[in-house]
Design an enzyme around this catalytic site. Structure first.
Site, mmCIF file in Angstrom:
data_model
loop_
_atom_site.group_PDB
_atom_site.id
_atom_site.type_symbol
_atom_site.label_atom_id
_atom_site.label_comp_id
_atom_site.label_asym_id
_atom_site.label_seq_id
_atom_site.Cartn_x
_atom_site.Cartn_y
_atom_site.Cartn_z
ATOM 1 N N SER A 10 -12.901 9.069 6.669
ATOM 2 C CA SER A 10 -11.708 9.915 6.780
ATOM 3 C C SER A 10 -12.126 11.368 6.598
ATOM 4 O O SER A 10 -12.614 11.757 5.526
ATOM 5 C CB SER A 10 -10.694 9.533 5.702
ATOM 6 O OG SER A 10 -9.780 10.606 5.531
ATOM 7 N N HIS A 36 -11.856 8.781 11.234
ATOM 8 C CA HIS A 36 -10.449 8.599 10.890
ATOM 9 C C HIS A 36 -9.850 9.983 10.653
ATOM 10 O O HIS A 36 -10.302 10.723 9.772
ATOM 11 C CB HIS A 36 -10.348 7.729 9.634
ATOM 12 C CG HIS A 36 -8.966 7.374 9.240
ATOM 13 N ND1 HIS A 36 -8.266 6.319 9.796
ATOM 14 C CD2 HIS A 36 -8.130 7.928 8.324
ATOM 15 C CE1 HIS A 36 -7.069 6.234 9.240
ATOM 16 N NE2 HIS A 36 -6.947 7.210 8.342
ATOM 17 N N ASP A 38 -6.689 12.160 9.725
ATOM 18 C CA ASP A 38 -5.399 12.055 9.033
ATOM 19 C C ASP A 38 -4.478 13.210 9.413
ATOM 20 O O ASP A 38 -4.747 14.367 9.091
ATOM 21 C CB ASP A 38 -5.623 12.081 7.517
ATOM 22 C CG ASP A 38 -6.166 10.760 7.014
ATOM 23 O OD1 ASP A 38 -5.563 9.718 7.322
ATOM 24 O OD2 ASP A 38 -7.197 10.771 6.317
ATOM 25 N N MET A 40 -0.874 14.805 8.864
ATOM 26 C CA MET A 40 0.259 14.784 7.918
ATOM 27 C C MET A 40 1.178 15.963 8.216
ATOM 28 O O MET A 40 0.701 17.075 8.445
ATOM 29 C CB MET A 40 -0.255 14.916 6.488
ATOM 30 C CG MET A 40 -1.283 13.873 6.102
ATOM 31 S SD MET A 40 -1.727 14.048 4.372
ATOM 32 C CE MET A 40 -3.087 12.887 4.266
ATOM 33 N N HIS A 77 -4.553 8.777 12.472
ATOM 34 C CA HIS A 77 -3.573 8.148 11.577
ATOM 35 C C HIS A 77 -2.411 9.123 11.430
ATOM 36 O O HIS A 77 -2.516 10.120 10.716
ATOM 37 C CB HIS A 77 -4.265 7.851 10.236
ATOM 38 C CG HIS A 77 -3.365 7.268 9.198
ATOM 39 N ND1 HIS A 77 -3.735 7.199 7.876
ATOM 40 C CD2 HIS A 77 -2.124 6.721 9.276
ATOM 41 C CE1 HIS A 77 -2.760 6.631 7.177
ATOM 42 N NE2 HIS A 77 -1.766 6.345 7.994
ATOM 43 N N MET A 79 0.601 10.277 10.028
ATOM 44 C CA MET A 79 1.551 10.219 8.894
ATOM 45 C C MET A 79 2.622 11.274 9.141
ATOM 46 O O MET A 79 2.702 12.314 8.471
ATOM 47 C CB MET A 79 0.782 10.457 7.582
ATOM 48 C CG MET A 79 -0.062 9.261 7.189
ATOM 49 S SD MET A 79 -1.270 9.642 5.913
ATOM 50 C CE MET A 79 -2.611 10.237 6.917
ATOM 51 N N MET A 169 -2.248 0.246 4.233
ATOM 52 C CA MET A 169 -2.577 1.324 3.289
ATOM 53 C C MET A 169 -2.831 0.727 1.904
ATOM 54 O O MET A 169 -2.029 -0.065 1.401
ATOM 55 C CB MET A 169 -1.428 2.329 3.202
ATOM 56 C CG MET A 169 -1.236 3.197 4.429
ATOM 57 S SD MET A 169 -2.693 4.143 4.897
ATOM 58 C CE MET A 169 -2.909 5.238 3.489
ATOM 59 N N GLY A 174 -0.885 10.285 1.759
ATOM 60 C CA GLY A 174 -0.651 11.709 1.477
ATOM 61 C C GLY A 174 -1.863 12.453 0.949
ATOM 62 O O GLY A 174 -2.031 13.629 1.241
ATOM 63 N N PHE A 175 -2.708 11.749 0.223
ATOM 64 C CA PHE A 175 -3.834 12.447 -0.408
ATOM 65 C C PHE A 175 -5.072 11.555 -0.435
ATOM 66 O O PHE A 175 -4.951 10.330 -0.582
ATOM 67 C CB PHE A 175 -3.484 12.857 -1.847
ATOM 68 C CG PHE A 175 -2.294 13.778 -1.889
ATOM 69 C CD1 PHE A 175 -2.466 15.156 -1.761
ATOM 70 C CD2 PHE A 175 -1.007 13.273 -2.007
ATOM 71 C CE1 PHE A 175 -1.368 16.002 -1.751
ATOM 72 C CE2 PHE A 175 0.098 14.118 -2.009
ATOM 73 C CZ PHE A 175 -0.083 15.483 -1.876
ATOM 74 N N GLY A 176 -6.241 12.192 -0.351
ATOM 75 C CA GLY A 176 -7.495 11.466 -0.524
ATOM 76 C C GLY A 176 -7.804 11.333 -2.012
ATOM 77 O O GLY A 176 -7.155 11.941 -2.864
ATOM 78 N N ASP A 203 -7.191 1.518 4.188
ATOM 79 C CA ASP A 203 -7.355 2.965 3.992
ATOM 80 C C ASP A 203 -6.834 3.364 2.620
ATOM 81 O O ASP A 203 -5.659 3.152 2.315
ATOM 82 C CB ASP A 203 -6.560 3.685 5.090
ATOM 83 C CG ASP A 203 -6.607 5.209 4.971
ATOM 84 O OD1 ASP A 203 -7.423 5.732 4.195
ATOM 85 O OD2 ASP A 203 -5.817 5.856 5.672
ATOM 86 N N GLY A 204 -7.734 3.961 1.834
ATOM 87 C CA GLY A 204 -7.343 4.485 0.530
ATOM 88 C C GLY A 204 -8.145 3.860 -0.595
ATOM 89 O O GLY A 204 -8.047 2.657 -0.853
ATOM 90 N N GLY A 205 -8.992 4.687 -1.223
ATOM 91 C CA GLY A 205 -9.748 4.220 -2.383
ATOM 92 C C GLY A 205 -10.891 3.271 -2.057
ATOM 93 O O GLY A 205 -11.391 2.575 -2.940
ATOM 94 N N GLY A 225 -12.937 8.133 2.654
ATOM 95 C CA GLY A 225 -13.024 9.598 2.682
ATOM 96 C C GLY A 225 -13.950 10.114 1.606
ATOM 97 O O GLY A 225 -15.117 10.443 1.863
ATOM 98 N N SER A 226 -13.443 10.145 0.373
ATOM 99 C CA SER A 226 -14.242 10.742 -0.700
ATOM 100 C C SER A 226 -15.542 9.974 -0.940
ATOM 101 O O SER A 226 -16.562 10.572 -1.276
ATOM 102 C CB SER A 226 -13.411 10.850 -1.984
ATOM 103 O OG SER A 226 -12.635 9.701 -2.182
HETATM 104 O O1 LIG Z 1 -4.743 8.326 4.653
HETATM 105 C C1 LIG Z 1 -5.266 8.837 3.709
HETATM 106 C C2 LIG Z 1 -4.431 9.409 2.659
HETATM 107 O O2 LIG Z 1 -3.118 9.301 3.023
HETATM 108 C C3 LIG Z 1 -6.769 8.943 3.617
HETATM 109 O O3 LIG Z 1 -7.352 8.495 4.812
HETATM 110 C C4 LIG Z 1 -7.344 8.126 2.523
HETATM 111 O O4 LIG Z 1 -6.719 8.238 1.321
HETATM 112 C C5 LIG Z 1 -8.849 8.312 2.434
HETATM 113 O O5 LIG Z 1 -9.269 8.950 1.313
HETATM 114 P P1 LIG Z 1 -10.087 8.232 0.150
HETATM 115 O O6 LIG Z 1 -11.091 7.329 0.796
HETATM 116 O O7 LIG Z 1 -10.690 9.365 -0.582
HETATM 117 O O8 LIG Z 1 -9.086 7.443 -0.649
#
Ligand SMILES: O=C(CO)[C@H](O)[C@H](O)COP(=O)(O)O
Length: 252
Positions: A10, A36, A38, A40, A77, A79, A169, A174-176, A203-205, A225-226
């Site tokens: 991401s 990916h 994002d 928003m 993606h 959003m 999800m 909303g946030f990484g 997706d997420g964490g 992402g992170s």
């Molecule tokens: O859609 C997303 C947030 O809405 C991001 O793609 C997602 O959170 C990726 O970040 P991380 O891998 O750091 O959690």
């Protein structure tokens, strides 16, 4: 056919000041399959990123995929509150896969009355519209939305109204950098049980500490992402994620 392992970093966690080179490096040097992206809008989620003009600029730094799901696929993606409205702009910008939120497919909050009747749509109609524009179509679910809403869509008798990918999800969008919600994995497992070939994205964490759980549930498209952009060696993280999915989901 077993699904392929697809690792999609991401770019929300990339350095936005040098987004083009970061994207190119992530695919060509670090070995990512997809990117990916994002999008928003500050309405559907409480954050704003960027729109089609920026996607168009970064697209020019990454080779176009040679097959529909090939390397370099731009997995957008969306959003956003009005997904139908932006399909053509993102197509022009070089989006390959347009993934909208189920929760937004009926939404028309900020439209005029005329726009409302034109834009209001159902998920199946929106998927058909995306396919008619020549893009792959994905449908995403927020954590609070039950997976049951997808069965009719996935069983549609109209082939063009079936999605190419489902995104579950594993954080509130909303946030990484948020904590992975393992509570969402039964949705993935239920989808995988019914659809052995479906592209199921999480997706997420996601990262080295959570990939085992996601792959055990059956996810084959991994957004991170992170964990990728914050790593000392992003290539090593991408390889580890791919190896885990190949072993647990693809039977390699
Ligand atoms: O859609 C997303 C947030 O809405 C991001 O793609 C997602 O959170 C990726 O970040 P991380 O891998 O750091 O959690």
């Amino acid at each position: 056919m077993a699904p392929q392992a697809i690792i999609a970093p991401s770019i929300l966690s990339a350095d936005f000041a040098v987004l083009g080179p970061e994207c190119s490096k992530t695919v060509n040097e670090h070995g990512a399959d997809w990117l990916h992206v994002d999008i928003m809008d500050g309405h559907f989620v409480p954050n704003i990123t960027f729109g089609a003009p920026v996607v168009g600029k970064i697209r020019s730094h990454v080779d176009k995929p040679s097959t529909p799901h090939g390397k370099g696929t731009f997995d957008c993606h969306m959003m956003i509150a009005e997904p139908k409205k932006w399909v053509r702009d993102f197509k022009k910008a070089g989006c390959d896969l347009y993934c909208f939120h189920y929760e937004a497919a009926f939404s028309d909050a900020s439209c005029s009355p005329e726009e409302k009747s034109e834009l209001k749509t159902s998920p199946g109609e929106l998927i058909r519209y995306i396919h008619d524009e020549g893009l792959l179509a994905g449908i995403a679910l927020k954590p609070d939305t039950p997976v049951d809403v997808l069965w009719d869509i996935l069983e549609s008798p109209i082939e063009k109204e079936k999605p190419d990918m489902v995104l579950i999800m594993t954080v509130h969008p909303g946030f990484g950098g948020q904590k992975f919600m393992a509570s969402e994995l039964p949705k993935v497992a239920a989808l995988r049980e019914k659809y052995p070939d479906l592209n199921i994205e999480v997706d997420g964490g996601l990262g080295p500490g959570t990939i085992d759980q996601a792959a055990d549930a059956g996810a084959n498209v991994i957004v991170a992402g992170s964990a990728v952009f914050g790593a000392k060696d992003p290539g090593e993280v991408i390889s580890l994620l791919r190896k885990t999915v190949e072993e647990k989901v693809c039977g390699k």
